[in-house]
Design an enzyme around this catalytic site. Structure first.
Site, mmCIF file in Angstrom:
data_model
loop_
_atom_site.group_PDB
_atom_site.id
_atom_site.type_symbol
_atom_site.label_atom_id
_atom_site.label_comp_id
_atom_site.label_asym_id
_atom_site.label_seq_id
_atom_site.Cartn_x
_atom_site.Cartn_y
_atom_site.Cartn_z
ATOM 1 N N TYR A 1 -9.135 -9.404 5.678
ATOM 2 C CA TYR A 1 -9.467 -8.040 5.272
ATOM 3 C C TYR A 1 -9.515 -7.845 3.755
ATOM 4 C CZ TYR A 1 -4.334 -7.766 4.981
ATOM 5 O OH TYR A 1 -3.015 -8.000 4.708
ATOM 6 N N CYS B 1 15.501 2.600 51.141
ATOM 7 C CA CYS B 1 15.964 3.501 52.201
ATOM 8 C C CYS B 1 15.526 2.930 53.542
ATOM 9 C CB CYS B 1 15.362 4.892 51.990
ATOM 10 S SG CYS B 1 15.497 5.979 53.414
ATOM 11 N N CYS C 1 17.092 11.626 52.766
ATOM 12 C CA CYS C 1 17.329 11.757 54.206
ATOM 13 C C CYS C 1 18.719 11.317 54.639
ATOM 14 C CB CYS C 1 16.282 10.963 54.991
ATOM 15 S SG CYS C 1 16.416 9.168 54.799
ATOM 16 N N GLU D 1 -9.961 0.630 8.283
ATOM 17 C CA GLU D 1 -9.701 -0.453 9.233
ATOM 18 C C GLU D 1 -8.251 -0.397 9.698
ATOM 19 O OE1 GLU D 1 -9.361 -3.576 5.488
ATOM 20 O OE2 GLU D 1 -10.477 -4.142 7.259
ATOM 21 N N CYS E 1 12.391 9.587 56.791
ATOM 22 C CA CYS E 1 12.625 10.013 55.407
ATOM 23 C C CYS E 1 11.427 10.824 54.918
ATOM 24 C CB CYS E 1 12.837 8.794 54.522
ATOM 25 S SG CYS E 1 13.078 9.197 52.782
ATOM 26 N N LEU F 1 0.831 -1.200 0.000
ATOM 27 C CA LEU F 1 0.000 0.000 0.000
ATOM 28 C C LEU F 1 0.864 1.248 0.000
ATOM 29 C CD1 LEU F 1 -2.631 -1.018 2.707
ATOM 30 C CD2 LEU F 1 -3.093 -0.737 0.273
ATOM 31 N N LYS G 1 -0.280 6.113 8.251
ATOM 32 C CA LYS G 1 0.602 5.583 9.292
ATOM 33 C C LYS G 1 0.353 6.265 10.635
ATOM 34 C CE LYS G 1 3.257 2.839 8.501
ATOM 35 N NZ LYS G 1 4.593 2.711 7.893
ATOM 36 N N ASP H 1 0.079 -5.129 12.379
ATOM 37 C CA ASP H 1 1.501 -5.358 12.130
ATOM 38 C C ASP H 1 1.787 -6.843 12.309
ATOM 39 O OD1 ASP H 1 4.637 -4.094 13.533
ATOM 40 O OD2 ASP H 1 4.134 -4.928 11.584
ATOM 41 N N CYS I 1 20.369 7.345 51.111
ATOM 42 C CA CYS I 1 19.138 7.918 50.572
ATOM 43 C C CYS I 1 19.358 9.377 50.189
ATOM 44 C CB CYS I 1 18.018 7.815 51.603
ATOM 45 S SG CYS I 1 16.484 8.629 51.087
ATOM 46 N N LYS J 1 -4.450 -1.241 10.473
ATOM 47 C CA LYS J 1 -3.448 -2.012 9.742
ATOM 48 C C LYS J 1 -2.628 -2.815 10.751
ATOM 49 C CE LYS J 1 0.254 -1.415 6.303
ATOM 50 N NZ LYS J 1 1.359 -2.008 7.087
#
Length: 702
Positions: free
Chosen positions: A238, A449, A434, A128, A455, A96, A326, A132, A431, A130
């Site tokens: 299709y 931590c 903290c 419709e 914290c 196409l 697309k 893949d 950490c 397409k």
């Protein structure tokens, strides 16, 4: 993959003057033909769709502007491989033409109108998705399947008849009086099935597929049909090839005929009366792309009337009456600018990639998840290489992809583009919020931590969880307000929320608030002072204790007093372990939380502010829902999803968030998406709200 530098060198000619078009076309053709062969024959793409499309446009541009002929632009597919016998198509399987924007679609419509001399006549198009996958042609004679052939080079394909017969969507016989019928469509693998397939391959030590299209193509082209039979392949019809007589007059009629013959057709296919409707349908599909269970890369538009299609005819490799619009690529390349560490409510350190903003799948992406330290270094949780062991570094050129609506991820790193001064990323041992030590427990992929509520990040995230929808769900008190109040020092623990009234005067005079909003906020807080035991337990944000586990605990123990007696008892571990749905990991987490003095004081202070309601044990309801798994999707008109869930559970149902073969009922309201589609595909019982209400009333729904 193709060397990125080589591609960028060629793309530099897209906008500039081409001094030696013949030499450039040779280079472009060589790359395109190599890519075609890898895609169709090797089932292992060497470049993404965007780069392929750009190269093809450049080849066609050189053709039209310089009077040259591109081999790649006039080739369909690739030569069939040597592993199968060959079948020559009675009618060519063409490709196409592509469109990339609405201007291209307007040109397509204008071309058709000019060609047919129908400048103002109404023209209906059939649109419709397409898929893949891998194109396949099925030939039936006197209703019997004679052979199945891949596209190959468009003229000649591979005989995969025995393999195709193992696919459940392909009927071996069709009820038709037509002597010769050729049905064309796409063999594909749904994303969920693909993930399961790759997991099996990975555990078996075999090479995993890069994407569902590769998995489907490789599965169909197995030498042993018994191997194909074990793969979760689907087929969607299709189009058609040779027909000894034509039983339909339009593309939409053909779609209905395919269904009557027992083929699957795309439920998103739609007739559109003009290009405005085409655009609207395209946007609809783009918006719901993540809900579609299989990969698509565009939307195909076909002139609906077959007599007009016949008048338009074909170009050398494409029909004049159809075009593929697309979809935006769901992967793109960009630079990794930084790696930040975020702290969750349970102390988990989550690395996040900060990216040079790039559009992926129609969305501007500037962040991506990096999962954990192992993922950054190029290994999975078991120490096996991912990305062929390539680590991720700040400054890298990385490929980003989106899978549905989840946060974008890094697919790969282009080592050839790595700057010289990059360094291996070192995960922090303290950490960043903290300064508390960071630990990684044996058997876990996550660093945590150890600061707990010391914290700030953990404290804030815990408070956000406390006011979330499935916990206390306090109107007017969301994540932003929690951050604001925490920053002011007004809310440090959950119990502080119920003492916010001491700041009423200050709050009423704070920008963004007012007397009415403050009044509504405190009214909302007072409304949730009575809370069922299960919501209370869930709101605490105890690690491994989700809504389902909280419900199981509450139904078994019924009251807070019973829960506290058990959790404080000497035999707490044994008694908790005897509760259905409560495993050793949950038991350990519950005990460690309630026996931690700091955590226990926070919980006790909260209990003092609340009236925690008993949960009555479930009794036999005699309902069809009793003991069944129920999934809700879409919006209910007469009640909230939360209320519907509670009422279903009251009848003995187990409410799940995902649809599987184990699901018994799916309740679908307006706006139901992929869950409803999956339910129909699995042949599950789907109830609308009216039938759901009949079940609630104890009446038959059929």
């Amino acid at each position: 993959m193709i060397d990125r530098t080589q591609l960028e060198d060629i793309f530099a000619f897209e906008q500039g003057e081409i001094n030696n078009p013949n030499a450039l076309l040779v280079r472009v053709d060589a790359l395109l033909i190599e890519a075609l062969s890898a895609y169709h024959d090797g089932d292992d793409p060497i470049m993404n769709d965007d780069d392929y499309d750009r190269l093809m446009r450049l080849a066609k541009h050189i053709e039209s502007d310089h009077g040259l002929k591109s081999k790649a632009a006039n080739q369909v597919g690739a030569r069939s491989s040597k592993g199968f016998s060959k079948i020559r198509h009675a009618r060519p399987m063409l490709s196409l033409a592509n469109a990339f924007n609405e201007e291209d679609i307007a040109d397509f419509d204008r071309y058709i109108r000019d060609f047919l001399s129908l400048p103002d006549a109404p023209l209906t198009y059939f649109a419709e998705p397409k898929i893949d996958g891998l194109s396949l042609s099925l030939r039936y004679e006197s209703g019997e399947l004679i052979y199945a052939a891949t596209r190959g080079d468009g003229e000649e394909g591979e005989d995969v008849t025995h393999n195709a017969k193992t696919i459940a969507d392909i009927p071996h016989k069709i009820a038709t009086e037509i002597d010769v019928v050729e049905i064309r469509g796409e063999v594909y693998m749904e994303r969920g099935a693909f993930a399961d397939f790759n997991e099996v391959e990975k555990k078996a030590g075999r090479k995993i597929a890069a994407n569902p299209r590769n998995a489907a193509a490789g599965s169909l082209r197995q030498i042993d049909p018994n191997v194909t039979a074990k793969r979760p392949l689907r087929f969607m019809a299709y189009a058609w090839g040779e027909m000894s007589s034509m039983p339909f007059v339009s593309q939409s009629d053909a779609n209905l005929a395919f269904r009557d013959w027992g083929f699957q057709t795309d439920k998103l296919a739609k007739s559109c009366e003009n290009i405005t409707e085409l655009s609207e349908h395209y946007q609809h599909i783009l918006t719901h792309r993540s809900d579609i269970p299989y990969d698509i890369d565009g939307v195909v538009y076909k002139l609906d009337a077959l007599d007009l299609q016949k008048r338009l005819g074909f170009r050398s490799t494409t029909p004049r009456w159809a075009i593929a619009h697309k979809l935006p690529s769901e992967s793109a390349f960009t630079r990794l600018l930084a790696i930040d560490i975020q702290i969750g409510r349970t102390g988990a350190l989550s690395p996040v990639a900060r990216l040079d903003p790039v559009t992926v799948g129609g969305v501007v992406v500037s962040n991506a998840t990096l999962h954990n330290a192992d993922y950054i270094l190029g290994f999975d949780s078991k120490g096996k290489p991912i990305r062929d062991g390539r680590d991720i570094r700040v400054g890298d050129l990385v490929e980003i992809y989106r899978a549905g609506d989840v946060i974008p991820k890094i697919k790969d790193v282009l080592i050839a583009e790595r700057p010289e001064n990059t360094v291996v990323f070192e995960f922090p041992n303290a950490c960043p919020e903290c300064g508390s030590p960071v630990v990684r427990e044996e058997g876990e992929a996550v660093h945590r931590c150890t600061g707990g509520l010391v914290c700030p990040a953990q404290a804030v995230e815990g408070l956000k969880h406390f006011v979330s929808r499935d916990a206390f769900n306090i109107d007017g008190l969301g994540a932003k307000q929690i951050e604001y109040f925490y920053g002011l020092g007004w809310v440090k623990t959950p119990s502080d929320i119920f003492n916010l009234s001491i700041y009423r005067d200050k709050l009423e005079n704070t920008e963004g608030f007012g007397k009415l909003s403050v009044q509504n906020l405190f009214a909302s807080i007072d409304m949730v002072r009575e809370v069922p035991l299960d919501r209370f337990l869930f709101s605490l944000g105890i690690r491994h204790v989700g809504a389902g586990t909280s419900r199981d605990l509450s139904l078994h123990l019924n009251s807070l007093d019973n829960f506290i007696k058990i959790i404080d008892g000497e035999d707490s571990q044994e008694r908790l372990s005897n509760i259905d749905g409560v495993g050793p990991v949950v038991v350990k987490s519950l005990i460690s939380t309630f026996q931690n003095p700091v955590q226990r004081k926070i919980i006790d202070d909260l209990i003092a502010q609340l009236q925690i309601l008993d949960v009555e044990p479930l009794q036999s309801s005699g309902s069809v829902f009793e003991g069944k798994i129920v999934v809700f999707t879409g919006n209910l008109e007469n009640m909230s999803r939360s209320e519907a869930k509670v009422r279903a559970e009251g009848l003995g149902a187990k409410v799940s968030s995902s649809v599987s073969s184990k699901t018994d009922f799916v309740v679908a309201g307006p706006g139901a998406g992929s869950k409803a589609k999956k339910a129909l595909e699995l042949g599950l019982i789907v109830l609308d709200e009216e039938k759901f209400n009949l079940v609630l009333d104890g009446q038959p729904f059929e």
